[in-house]
Design a protein around this motif. Structure first.
Motif, mmCIF file in Angstrom:
data_model
loop_
_atom_site.group_PDB
_atom_site.id
_atom_site.type_symbol
_atom_site.label_atom_id
_atom_site.label_comp_id
_atom_site.label_asym_id
_atom_site.label_seq_id
_atom_site.Cartn_x
_atom_site.Cartn_y
_atom_site.Cartn_z
ATOM 1 N N LEU A 8 37.350 -14.967 -4.701
ATOM 2 C CA LEU A 8 38.036 -15.918 -3.814
ATOM 3 C C LEU A 8 37.054 -16.940 -3.238
ATOM 4 N N ALA A 9 35.883 -16.470 -2.840
ATOM 5 C CA ALA A 9 34.884 -17.382 -2.280
ATOM 6 C C ALA A 9 34.433 -18.400 -3.320
ATOM 7 N N ALA A 10 34.250 -17.969 -4.561
ATOM 8 C CA ALA A 10 33.851 -18.892 -5.625
ATOM 9 C C ALA A 10 34.957 -19.905 -5.920
ATOM 10 N N THR A 11 36.210 -19.468 -5.867
ATOM 11 C CA THR A 11 37.337 -20.374 -6.102
ATOM 12 C C THR A 11 37.411 -21.450 -5.031
ATOM 13 N N VAL A 12 37.245 -21.040 -3.783
ATOM 14 C CA VAL A 12 37.258 -22.015 -2.685
ATOM 15 C C VAL A 12 36.116 -23.013 -2.844
ATOM 16 N N ALA A 13 34.940 -22.534 -3.230
ATOM 17 C CA ALA A 13 33.803 -23.426 -3.429
ATOM 18 C C ALA A 13 34.092 -24.453 -4.515
ATOM 19 N N ALA A 14 34.792 -24.041 -5.578
ATOM 20 C CA ALA A 14 35.146 -24.981 -6.647
ATOM 21 C C ALA A 14 36.134 -26.031 -6.150
ATOM 22 N N LEU A 15 37.139 -25.592 -5.386
ATOM 23 C CA LEU A 15 38.107 -26.539 -4.822
ATOM 24 C C LEU A 15 37.408 -27.555 -3.924
ATOM 25 N N SER A 215 45.145 -38.147 -3.444
ATOM 26 C CA SER A 215 43.946 -37.620 -2.794
ATOM 27 C C SER A 215 44.310 -36.856 -1.531
ATOM 28 N N THR A 216 45.239 -37.400 -0.757
ATOM 29 C CA THR A 216 45.669 -36.743 0.473
ATOM 30 C C THR A 216 46.335 -35.404 0.178
ATOM 31 N N LEU A 217 47.178 -35.364 -0.844
ATOM 32 C CA LEU A 217 47.846 -34.109 -1.197
ATOM 33 C C LEU A 217 46.842 -33.054 -1.636
ATOM 34 N N TYR A 218 45.847 -33.462 -2.433
ATOM 35 C CA TYR A 218 44.838 -32.500 -2.878
ATOM 36 C C TYR A 218 44.051 -31.956 -1.693
ATOM 37 N N THR A 219 43.573 -32.860 -0.835
ATOM 38 C CA THR A 219 42.756 -32.419 0.298
ATOM 39 C C THR A 219 43.574 -31.638 1.318
ATOM 40 N N ALA A 220 44.833 -32.049 1.532
ATOM 41 C CA ALA A 220 45.651 -31.397 2.552
ATOM 42 C C ALA A 220 46.166 -30.042 2.091
ATOM 43 N N VAL A 221 46.681 -29.984 0.849
ATOM 44 C CA VAL A 221 47.323 -28.753 0.383
ATOM 45 C C VAL A 221 46.304 -27.774 -0.202
ATOM 46 N N LEU A 222 45.554 -28.221 -1.231
ATOM 47 C CA LEU A 222 44.649 -27.307 -1.913
ATOM 48 C C LEU A 222 43.398 -26.997 -1.091
ATOM 49 N N CYS A 223 42.789 -28.040 -0.533
ATOM 50 C CA CYS A 223 41.521 -27.819 0.179
ATOM 51 C C CYS A 223 41.715 -27.300 1.599
#
Length: 321
Positions: A8-15, A215-223
């Motif tokens: 999970l930590a590696a996945t978050v780092a990739a996002l 860009s907003t959707l990626y940063t808001a939802v995924l990140c």
């Protein structure tokens, strides 16, 4: 850390690593503080369906101010001043040092020798990558990125303290991520008016096209919602020194993304530094996996000092991004 938490930590780092390229792409023509206000307005909409976290309002406001407003307001501004995505990702990873030092002082979490070695390897890798990129980055932009890292580090410790005291699980992490985002839009918009001016805001709204929306959707939802919810959960279950070094992988992802999408090919020193970053993370993570026979003792209320900000929130951070 258990193997699942390491993945999970590696996945978050990739996002979060790819997030830097996405921010750079979407912020064209839009003032940085206005962009931050828009991002967290989208995140805050989830508060209509996500229950309020079982923690104090002081913690919610703290995470929002430091992990969200402080980190991303400073980071976006540094990138708008000319800090390239790969280097921005690199400088922001100073949060690992700030988090461990702050956690040691506030939460009395003492890093072990393997943790210190792992973080040390990561820092050496960061230094090698920075040397390989040259000294053409604006000094003010670098300083703002370092300030963003410090703000993120404080937010990490607040999130860790809140999770350890309340025992917040996955839903609690999501709640903290979403509700702390409510703190951000109004102050960010006020800062945008004060720093960037009304004319820049009007021009930014006019320039806000489909690329800015994606860009907003990626940063808001995924990140933010996904990334920082996972991150806060990791901080609630594990010592800060075991979690934060994993974000050292984000610059590797950011530089690889910049090379593929922006033509910013990494120099040999950047590749060597990236290898050291990965090695440092593995040293820290593997050591904690072997020691995971008993969970870390919870932090008591007597040891808790609540300042204020994730990631993106709350985001569990150590976002993104």
């Amino acid at each position: 850390m258990q193997r699942r938490d390491m993945v999970l930590a590696a996945t978050v780092a990739a996002l979060w690593g790819f997030n830097f390229v996405v921010i750079d792409w979407g912020m064209v023509g839009v003032p940085p503080l206005l962009f931050v206000a828009i991002r967290f307005s989208v995140v805050a909409l989830a508060a209509f369906v996500v229950p309020r976290p079982r923690t104090s309002w002081r913690t919610v406001v703290g995470v929002g101010l430091f992990m969200s407003l402080g980190q991303f307001g400073l980071l976006y501004t540094s990138m708008a001043l000319g800090l390239q995505p790969g280097l921005a990702a690199l400088v922001l990873q100073a949060q690992a040092v700030f988090t461990i030092l702050t956690a040691a002082a506030v939460l009395r979490e003492r890093p072990t020798v393997p943790q210190i070695i792992g973080v040390g390897l990561g820092i050496v890798g960061l230094a090698i990558v920075a040397a390989g990129r040259g000294g053409d980055a604006p000094a003010l932009a670098v300083a703002l990125a370092l300030a963003a890292a410090f703000s993120w580090g404080i937010g990490n410790v607040i999130s860790r303290r809140a999770g350890a005291v309340s025992g917040a699980g996955r839903l609690g992490s999501l709640s903290l991520t979403v509700w702390s985002a409510i703190v951000v839009p109004v102050p960010a918009l006020a800062l945008s008016f004060a720093v960037e001016g009304s004319d820049a805001i009007i021009a930014g709204i006019a320039a806000f096209g489909w690329h800015s929306a994606l860009s907003t959707l990626y940063t808001a939802v995924l990140c933010t919602i996904v990334g920082y919810s996972i991150w806060n959960g990791l901080l609630a279950r594990n010592p800060s020194a075991a979690v934060v070094p994993w974000v050292l992988l984000a610059p590797v992802v950011a530089m690889a993304s910049a090379a593929l999408l922006l033509g910013q090919i990494p120099a040999p020193a950047e590749i060597v530094g990236g290898v050291l970053l990965v090695g440092g993370v593995l040293v820290t993570g593997l050591r904690f996996r072997r020691r995971e026979a008993t969970p870390p003792a919870p932090v008591t209320e007597a040891l808790a000092v609540v300042p204020a900000p994730a990631a993106s929130a709350a985001t569990a951070t150590p976002r993104r991004s």
